[in-house]
Design a protein around this motif. Sequence first.
Motif, mmCIF file in Angstrom:
data_model
loop_
_atom_site.group_PDB
_atom_site.id
_atom_site.type_symbol
_atom_site.label_atom_id
_atom_site.label_comp_id
_atom_site.label_asym_id
_atom_site.label_seq_id
_atom_site.Cartn_x
_atom_site.Cartn_y
_atom_site.Cartn_z
ATOM 1 N N ILE A 284 0.836 -1.207 0.000
ATOM 2 C CA ILE A 284 0.000 0.000 0.000
ATOM 3 C C ILE A 284 0.868 1.253 0.000
ATOM 4 N N GLU A 285 1.931 1.225 0.772
ATOM 5 C CA GLU A 285 2.851 2.365 0.806
ATOM 6 C C GLU A 285 3.449 2.617 -0.577
ATOM 7 N N ASP A 286 3.882 1.553 -1.249
ATOM 8 C CA ASP A 286 4.423 1.692 -2.603
ATOM 9 C C ASP A 286 3.367 2.193 -3.583
ATOM 10 N N LEU A 287 2.138 1.728 -3.422
ATOM 11 C CA LEU A 287 1.040 2.172 -4.280
ATOM 12 C C LEU A 287 0.784 3.671 -4.111
ATOM 13 N N VAL A 288 0.741 4.133 -2.867
ATOM 14 C CA VAL A 288 0.521 5.559 -2.600
ATOM 15 C C VAL A 288 1.651 6.384 -3.215
ATOM 16 N N ASN A 289 2.887 5.937 -3.041
ATOM 17 C CA ASN A 289 4.025 6.666 -3.616
ATOM 18 C C ASN A 289 3.951 6.707 -5.139
ATOM 19 N N THR A 290 3.537 5.615 -5.762
ATOM 20 C CA THR A 290 3.392 5.582 -7.218
ATOM 21 C C THR A 290 2.311 6.550 -7.683
ATOM 22 N N LEU A 291 1.187 6.563 -6.975
ATOM 23 C CA LEU A 291 0.103 7.486 -7.338
ATOM 24 C C LEU A 291 0.549 8.942 -7.196
ATOM 25 N N ILE A 292 1.335 9.231 -6.174
ATOM 26 C CA ILE A 292 1.853 10.589 -5.984
ATOM 27 C C ILE A 292 2.845 10.928 -7.096
ATOM 28 N N ASP A 293 3.769 9.995 -7.393
ATOM 29 C CA ASP A 293 4.775 10.228 -8.434
ATOM 30 C C ASP A 293 4.137 10.470 -9.799
ATOM 31 N N LYS A 294 3.038 9.792 -10.076
ATOM 32 C CA LYS A 294 2.365 9.943 -11.368
ATOM 33 C C LYS A 294 1.389 11.118 -11.381
ATOM 34 N N GLY A 295 1.251 11.802 -10.254
ATOM 35 C CA GLY A 295 0.381 12.963 -10.187
ATOM 36 C C GLY A 295 -1.097 12.628 -10.100
ATOM 37 N N VAL A 296 -1.421 11.391 -9.806
ATOM 38 C CA VAL A 296 -2.820 10.997 -9.678
ATOM 39 C C VAL A 296 -3.415 11.591 -8.411
ATOM 40 N N ILE B 249 -2.214 14.118 -4.804
ATOM 41 C CA ILE B 249 -1.211 15.009 -4.226
ATOM 42 C C ILE B 249 -1.037 14.609 -2.772
ATOM 43 N N PHE B 250 0.209 14.609 -2.320
ATOM 44 C CA PHE B 250 0.514 14.182 -0.953
ATOM 45 C C PHE B 250 -0.370 14.892 0.068
ATOM 46 N N THR B 251 -0.599 16.177 -0.146
ATOM 47 C CA THR B 251 -1.396 16.952 0.807
ATOM 48 C C THR B 251 -2.888 16.622 0.744
ATOM 49 N N ASP B 252 -3.303 15.851 -0.263
ATOM 50 C CA ASP B 252 -4.691 15.379 -0.322
ATOM 51 C C ASP B 252 -4.954 14.306 0.740
ATOM 52 N N LEU B 253 -3.902 13.666 1.187
ATOM 53 C CA LEU B 253 -4.041 12.609 2.191
ATOM 54 C C LEU B 253 -4.352 13.226 3.558
ATOM 55 N N PRO B 254 -5.054 12.498 4.401
ATOM 56 C CA PRO B 254 -5.285 12.993 5.761
ATOM 57 C C PRO B 254 -3.954 13.237 6.480
#
Length: 112
Positions: free
Chosen positions: A62-74, A76-81
Amino acid sequence: MVYVNRGEKGQIIGVFNSPQNDDSQLISPQAPELLEFLGQSNRQEDIQTILTASDMAMVRVIEDLVNTLIDKGVIIFTDLPEAAQQKLVQREKIRHHLSSLENLMNEDEGLL
C-alpha cells in the motif's frame, strides 16, 4: 516471514511471530505447506500469526502504491489525511535511516 516448528515427520505443528527454540524455521507466509496447515488448524493463534505477517507485507504494498500514485500525479501528498501524511513521512525516514546503516555496514566490510 513467520516461524514454524515441525514434528518428527517434518510436518508443521506450530506457527509463531518469533523463534520459539533453536529448531524454529523461518518460512514465507505464502508457502503452500503453511497455507495447508492453516486450512486444517483450529487454533486461532496460528491463523492470527499468519494474518499479522501478511498485514506487514501488505502495508509495504500500500505504501508503494501511494508513492506511485503521488509520483504519477494521480493524487497530491497533501490530499491525504494529516495522520496518513505523518505515517508515510515517518516510515520514509526510518527506511532511509536503515538504508544508511546498511551502506555503512557494507563499506566497513572491506576494511577488515
